[in-house]
Write a protein that holds these residues in place. Sequence first.
Motif, short mmCIF file in Angstrom:
data_model
loop_
_atom_site.label_atom_id
_atom_site.label_comp_id
_atom_site.label_asym_id
_atom_site.label_seq_id
_atom_site.Cartn_x
_atom_site.Cartn_y
_atom_site.Cartn_z
N HIS A 255 0.64 -1.29 0.12
CA HIS A 255 0.01 -0.02 -0.06
C HIS A 255 0.73 1.44 0.15
CE1 HIS A 255 -4.30 -1.07 0.67
NE2 HIS A 255 -3.94 -2.11 0.77
N GLN A 256 1.88 1.23 0.70
CA GLN A 256 2.96 2.41 0.74
C GLN A 256 3.52 2.67 -0.63
OE1 GLN A 256 5.06 1.70 4.32
NE2 GLN A 256 3.45 2.67 5.82
N HIS A 257 4.04 1.26 -1.19
CA HIS A 257 4.64 1.60 -2.33
C HIS A 257 3.58 2.08 -3.72
CE1 HIS A 257 7.26 0.51 -5.59
NE2 HIS A 257 6.32 -0.47 -6.23
N ILE A 258 2.42 1.33 -3.56
CA ILE A 258 1.61 1.62 -4.78
C ILE A 258 0.70 3.20 -4.50
CG2 ILE A 258 -0.28 0.76 -6.45
CD1 ILE A 258 1.00 -2.12 -5.66
N ASN A 261 -2.96 4.20 -6.07
CA ASN A 261 -3.14 3.44 -7.34
C ASN A 261 -3.86 1.98 -6.76
OD1 ASN A 261 -2.65 4.91 -9.33
ND2 ASN A 261 -0.47 5.02 -9.29
N ILE A 262 -3.84 1.58 -5.60
CA ILE A 262 -4.48 0.27 -4.99
C ILE A 262 -5.95 0.75 -5.17
CG2 ILE A 262 -5.01 -1.20 -3.22
CD1 ILE A 262 -1.96 -1.43 -2.71
N VAL A 263 -6.77 0.19 -6.00
CA VAL A 263 -8.14 0.21 -6.17
C VAL A 263 -8.95 -0.90 -5.38
CG1 VAL A 263 -7.75 1.26 -8.42
CG2 VAL A 263 -8.05 -1.05 -8.46
N ASP A 264 -8.36 -1.93 -5.02
CA ASP A 264 -9.06 -2.82 -4.42
C ASP A 264 -8.02 -3.79 -3.46
OD1 ASP A 264 -11.65 -4.04 -3.34
OD2 ASP A 264 -10.76 -5.88 -4.25
N SER A 265 -8.20 -4.03 -2.27
CA SER A 265 -7.45 -4.75 -1.37
C SER A 265 -8.28 -5.70 -0.54
CB SER A 265 -6.60 -3.84 -0.27
OG SER A 265 -5.68 -4.47 0.38
N ALA A 266 -8.10 -7.01 -0.76
CA ALA A 266 -8.90 -8.14 -0.44
C ALA A 266 -8.00 -9.06 0.26
CB ALA A 266 -9.84 -8.87 -1.49
N MET A 267 -8.35 -9.17 1.67
CA MET A 267 -7.66 -10.28 2.43
C MET A 267 -8.41 -11.60 2.21
SD MET A 267 -7.01 -7.76 5.80
CE MET A 267 -8.57 -7.29 5.86
N VAL A 268 -7.73 -12.59 1.88
CA VAL A 268 -8.46 -13.86 1.76
C VAL A 268 -7.93 -15.13 2.61
CG1 VAL A 268 -8.89 -15.67 0.10
CG2 VAL A 268 -8.88 -13.42 -0.53
N GLY A 284 -4.74 4.16 -0.46
CA GLY A 284 -5.47 3.40 -1.34
C GLY A 284 -6.35 2.83 -0.66
N ALA A 285 -7.19 1.90 -1.68
CA ALA A 285 -8.44 1.19 -1.08
C ALA A 285 -8.22 0.68 0.35
CB ALA A 285 -9.04 0.32 -1.99
N LYS A 286 -9.28 0.62 1.40
CA LYS A 286 -9.31 -0.04 2.41
C LYS A 286 -9.08 -1.47 2.53
CE LYS A 286 -11.23 -0.22 7.07
NZ LYS A 286 -12.30 0.33 7.84
N PRO A 287 -8.32 -2.17 2.94
CA PRO A 287 -8.09 -3.62 2.92
C PRO A 287 -9.37 -4.03 3.74
CG PRO A 287 -5.90 -2.87 3.57
CD PRO A 287 -7.02 -1.44 3.74
N THR A 288 -10.11 -5.08 3.02
CA THR A 288 -11.31 -5.76 3.38
C THR A 288 -11.08 -7.04 3.47
OG1 THR A 288 -12.31 -5.57 1.38
CG2 THR A 288 -12.91 -3.64 2.94
N PHE A 289 -11.74 -7.84 4.35
CA PHE A 289 -11.75 -9.49 4.54
C PHE A 289 -12.93 -9.89 3.43
CE2 PHE A 289 -12.63 -13.59 5.76
CZ PHE A 289 -11.29 -14.13 6.00
#
Length: 365
Positions: A255-258, A261-268, A284-289
Motif C-alpha cells: 500500500h505504501q509503495h503503490i 493506485n491500489i483500487v481494491d485490497s482483499a484479504m483472503v 489506497g483502497a481500504k483492506p477488507t476481508f
Amino acid sequence: MTQLIELNVHRNNIRDSKIVQSPLPSLNQDEVLVAIDKFGLTANNVSYAISGGSLGYWDYYPGEGDWGNVPVWGCANVIASNNDDIVVGERLWGFFPMASHTVLTPGRISAEQFTDQTDYRQALPRLYNTYRRTQAEPAIVQQYENERCLLVPLFTTSYVIYDYLLFNDLFGAEQVVIGSVSSKTGFGLAKMLHDDPQVNAKIVGITSTANQAFVDSLDCCDEVVLYGDEHQIDNTLATAYIDMSGNIGLTTTLHQHIGENIVDSAMVGASHWEAGGKAPQLPGAKPTFFFAPTHIGKRDAEWGAGATMKKGMEHSIKLTIELNKLMNIEWIQGADNLQKIWLELLDNQVAANRGLMVALHNNHG
C-alpha cells in the motif's frame, strides 16, 4: 472396538493440540455415522483456525471448552444409518472434522447431495453444510478423489475471487497482485485470470525464493516477485491486491509503495498467519476481508441457488486435471503424525508442491 479419534486444537493457541479418543457415538433418528477415511490438509485449514472465532469455523465441530476441531475437506463412508434415505455404504465428500468419524443429520436430500440439519449448524452458511453423494457423480469426478480433497475447495474459492474481480470489472485495475501466489488458492486464482483472454490486466505473483521454481512451472503469472523485492512492482498502474498471506507487513509495504493506485485490497488467506495483525491507516483502497459465501449469495440471487458453486466446481475440476501432475501427494498416517504435520503447516514448512492427505484409521498410499 473401533474408537473415534480426533485432533482437537486450542482456539486461543492453535499450536496447542491434543489427540482425543472416545467410543463411537450412538445414533438418534435420521442421523448417520460416517467413517472419514481421507482428508486434505492445506494452509486453508490454518485460515479456518485463525478466523474460526470471527467467521464461525469452530462452530461446525465444536469441542469442549476452549478446544475445537478444525474443519477439513474429505471423503467418508456411511457405516451406520438411522435415516431411511441414506444407506450404509454411501460415499460422501464434504466438510468434516479432523477425525476418524462423525455424525451427520441429512436433510434436503436429493440424488446428488444432502444438507446437514444438525440444529446448531443451521445458522452457518449452507455451503459448508452440503455433502455430495459421490456415487451419483460422473466417473471423472470420482477418479480425482484425492485431488478433490486437496484442490477443489481451494480452486472453488479461487473461482469465487476470480468472479468477484470480473463482477467488479477488476475495479479498473491494470494489474492484479497476488500475495503468497504459491498457495493453492493463490495460484488457482492466478491461473484463471492469466488464462482468461478477456482479462487484459497484468498478473503479478509474490512468493518466496523456495517456491519460485514451482510458481514459474505453473505459467500462471506475467511477473513473479520475491518477498523483499516488492519495490519492483510497477506502482504507476491501477492495482487490485489479493492477499493470500495474511501478512500485514506485506500489505502495508504494498500500500505504501503503490499508494492511491491500489483500487481494491482483499484479504483472503493466512499462509503467513503469524505476521498478521490489524492494518494501520494505509493509502489506497481500504483492506477488507473477503468472505466467499457473501459473494456466492450475491451471484446465486442472480444465477439461481447453487449456480455459483456449480460453476466453481466445473472450473476447479478442469484446473485440477490440468495441474494435478505438479502435486506430489503425501500420505499422513495416524493422529500422531497429523499432530506433527499440523505444526509444520503452522510454521510454513510445507512446500507448495506437497499435497498432504491424512488417514486416521485406514491405510492409504
